[in-house]
Design a protein around this motif. Sequence first.
Motif, PDB file in Angstrom:
ATOM      1  N   ILE A  42       0.875  -1.177   0.000  1.00  0.00           N
ATOM      2  CA  ILE A  42       0.000   0.000   0.000  1.00  0.00           C
ATOM      3  C   ILE A  42       0.907   1.220   0.000  1.00  0.00           C
ATOM      4  O   ILE A  42       1.831   1.308   0.816  1.00  0.00           O
ATOM      5  CB  ILE A  42      -0.923   0.031   1.232  1.00  0.00           C
ATOM      6  N   ALA A  43       0.660   2.143  -0.919  1.00  0.00           N
ATOM      7  CA  ALA A  43       1.460   3.365  -0.989  1.00  0.00           C
ATOM      8  C   ALA A  43       0.537   4.571  -0.872  1.00  0.00           C
ATOM      9  O   ALA A  43      -0.526   4.603  -1.486  1.00  0.00           O
ATOM     10  CB  ALA A  43       2.232   3.419  -2.299  1.00  0.00           C
ATOM     11  N   ASP A  44       0.947   5.534  -0.076  1.00  0.00           N
ATOM     12  CA  ASP A  44       0.180   6.773   0.078  1.00  0.00           C
ATOM     13  C   ASP A  44       0.927   7.917  -0.578  1.00  0.00           C
ATOM     14  O   ASP A  44       2.158   7.963  -0.563  1.00  0.00           O
ATOM     15  CB  ASP A  44      -0.013   7.090   1.564  1.00  0.00           C
ATOM     16  N   PRO A  63      -3.507   9.743  -4.342  1.00  0.00           N
ATOM     17  CA  PRO A  63      -3.417   9.719  -2.874  1.00  0.00           C
ATOM     18  C   PRO A  63      -3.106   8.327  -2.322  1.00  0.00           C
ATOM     19  O   PRO A  63      -2.497   8.191  -1.281  1.00  0.00           O
ATOM     20  CB  PRO A  63      -4.796  10.165  -2.403  1.00  0.00           C
ATOM     21  N   LYS A  64      -3.542   7.260  -3.049  1.00  0.00           N
ATOM     22  CA  LYS A  64      -3.343   5.906  -2.527  1.00  0.00           C
ATOM     23  C   LYS A  64      -3.262   4.907  -3.672  1.00  0.00           C
ATOM     24  O   LYS A  64      -4.009   4.996  -4.642  1.00  0.00           O
ATOM     25  CB  LYS A  64      -4.484   5.515  -1.596  1.00  0.00           C
ATOM     26  N   MET A  65      -2.326   3.938  -3.518  1.00  0.00           N
ATOM     27  CA  MET A  65      -2.189   2.850  -4.485  1.00  0.00           C
ATOM     28  C   MET A  65      -2.110   1.531  -3.725  1.00  0.00           C
ATOM     29  O   MET A  65      -1.360   1.405  -2.762  1.00  0.00           O
ATOM     30  CB  MET A  65      -0.926   3.013  -5.329  1.00  0.00           C
ATOM     31  N   LEU A  66      -2.913   0.554  -4.178  1.00  0.00           N
ATOM     32  CA  LEU A  66      -2.877  -0.790  -3.615  1.00  0.00           C
ATOM     33  C   LEU A  66      -2.235  -1.702  -4.651  1.00  0.00           C
ATOM     34  O   LEU A  66      -2.643  -1.730  -5.810  1.00  0.00           O
ATOM     35  CB  LEU A  66      -4.296  -1.274  -3.294  1.00  0.00           C
ATOM     36  N   ASP A  67      -1.234  -2.466  -4.235  1.00  0.00           N
ATOM     37  CA  ASP A  67      -0.455  -3.326  -5.131  1.00  0.00           C
ATOM     38  C   ASP A  67      -0.946  -4.765  -5.035  1.00  0.00           C
ATOM     39  O   ASP A  67      -0.735  -5.440  -4.023  1.00  0.00           O
ATOM     40  CB  ASP A  67       1.021  -3.241  -4.742  1.00  0.00           C
ATOM     41  N   TYR A  68      -1.610  -5.232  -6.101  1.00  0.00           N
ATOM     42  CA  TYR A  68      -2.081  -6.606  -6.197  1.00  0.00           C
ATOM     43  C   TYR A  68      -1.268  -7.360  -7.251  1.00  0.00           C
ATOM     44  O   TYR A  68      -1.776  -8.236  -7.927  1.00  0.00           O
ATOM     45  CB  TYR A  68      -3.561  -6.642  -6.568  1.00  0.00           C
ATOM     46  N   PRO A  79      -7.895   3.502  -5.368  1.00  0.00           N
ATOM     47  CA  PRO A  79      -9.273   3.687  -4.888  1.00  0.00           C
ATOM     48  C   PRO A  79      -9.674   5.137  -4.652  1.00  0.00           C
ATOM     49  O   PRO A  79     -10.867   5.435  -4.588  1.00  0.00           O
ATOM     50  CB  PRO A  79      -9.279   2.896  -3.571  1.00  0.00           C
ATOM     51  N   GLU A  80      -8.710   6.035  -4.555  1.00  0.00           N
ATOM     52  CA  GLU A  80      -9.024   7.452  -4.318  1.00  0.00           C
ATOM     53  C   GLU A  80      -8.751   8.305  -5.547  1.00  0.00           C
ATOM     54  O   GLU A  80      -8.631   9.519  -5.455  1.00  0.00           O
ATOM     55  CB  GLU A  80      -8.229   7.944  -3.108  1.00  0.00           C
ATOM     56  N   GLY A  81      -8.643   7.654  -6.696  1.00  0.00           N
ATOM     57  CA  GLY A  81      -8.503   8.377  -7.952  1.00  0.00           C
ATOM     58  C   GLY A  81      -7.067   8.639  -8.366  1.00  0.00           C
ATOM     59  O   GLY A  81      -6.127   8.361  -7.615  1.00  0.00           O
ATOM     60  N   ILE A  82      -6.941   9.159  -9.582  1.00  0.00           N
ATOM     61  CA  ILE A  82      -5.617   9.476 -10.119  1.00  0.00           C
ATOM     62  C   ILE A  82      -5.652  10.770 -10.918  1.00  0.00           C
ATOM     63  O   ILE A  82      -6.708  11.233 -11.339  1.00  0.00           O
ATOM     64  CB  ILE A  82      -5.047   8.364 -11.037  1.00  0.00           C
ATOM     65  N   ARG A  83      -4.474  11.294 -11.113  1.00  0.00           N
ATOM     66  CA  ARG A  83      -4.205  12.376 -12.069  1.00  0.00           C
ATOM     67  C   ARG A  83      -3.029  11.855 -12.887  1.00  0.00           C
ATOM     68  O   ARG A  83      -1.943  11.624 -12.346  1.00  0.00           O
ATOM     69  CB  ARG A  83      -3.855  13.663 -11.357  1.00  0.00           C
ATOM     70  N   LEU A  84      -3.261  11.625 -14.168  1.00  0.00           N
ATOM     71  CA  LEU A  84      -2.248  11.079 -15.058  1.00  0.00           C
ATOM     72  C   LEU A  84      -1.903  12.132 -16.106  1.00  0.00           C
ATOM     73  O   LEU A  84      -2.783  12.594 -16.828  1.00  0.00           O
ATOM     74  CB  LEU A  84      -2.765   9.808 -15.736  1.00  0.00           C
ATOM     75  N   ILE A  85      -0.648  12.521 -16.155  1.00  0.00           N
ATOM     76  CA  ILE A  85      -0.188  13.499 -17.133  1.00  0.00           C
ATOM     77  C   ILE A  85       0.656  12.754 -18.158  1.00  0.00           C
ATOM     78  O   ILE A  85       1.661  12.128 -17.801  1.00  0.00           O
ATOM     79  CB  ILE A  85       0.629  14.626 -16.471  1.00  0.00           C
TER      80      ILE A  85
END
Length: 183
Positions: A42-44, A63-68, A79-85
């Motif tokens: 889990i990365a914040d 804000p958060k990434m879960l590694d599966y 789960p809390e969204g992304i901003r991809l540039i």
Amino acid sequence: MKTKHILQNLAMVFTMALFFQCKNNFKEVQQIGVLQNEPVGIADHINLKYTDSGKITANLISPKMLDYSNMDFGYFEFPEGIRLILFDKDQNQTVVTSDYAVNYIEKNLIDLRGNVVLATYNKDTLFTEQLYYNEKLEWIFTDKPFRMRSTTQNTLGLHLDSDIDFKDIQILGMNDSDFQIEN
């Protein structure tokens, strides 16, 4: 003395038998302590920058990434969204935002959901509730209703298939459109 020698030989044979019975269970060892369907990491507050030949090609902020990635069909969940540039060869930026995203590692596919907005450097903007982005092909598609706004038109449709810059675009099931035609 002879008994001691026999016991040492038996101990050595037993030890060798144990070594030959061992097998490579690295995958199983990795799973120790990981519950079924739980992320391995889990990365914040992440800010990942992807580069190619010294140039930034993409910047992923979340804000958060879960590694599966430990699953048979590995993925990363946001789960809390992304901003991809995304940066093109001239370093022009296309920005994609969503409330939720899943990046399927092996398929090079990102599934963006909830208030998805894609804005290109030349002022084209796409609004939809779900959008798929193929990273390898730099291709987007959706089968959800969408609105696309540009400097010359406003389009409502049901299905969109396009390159990331909207230069090669297919729209199926148009609901409503305003076009400005030159000459």
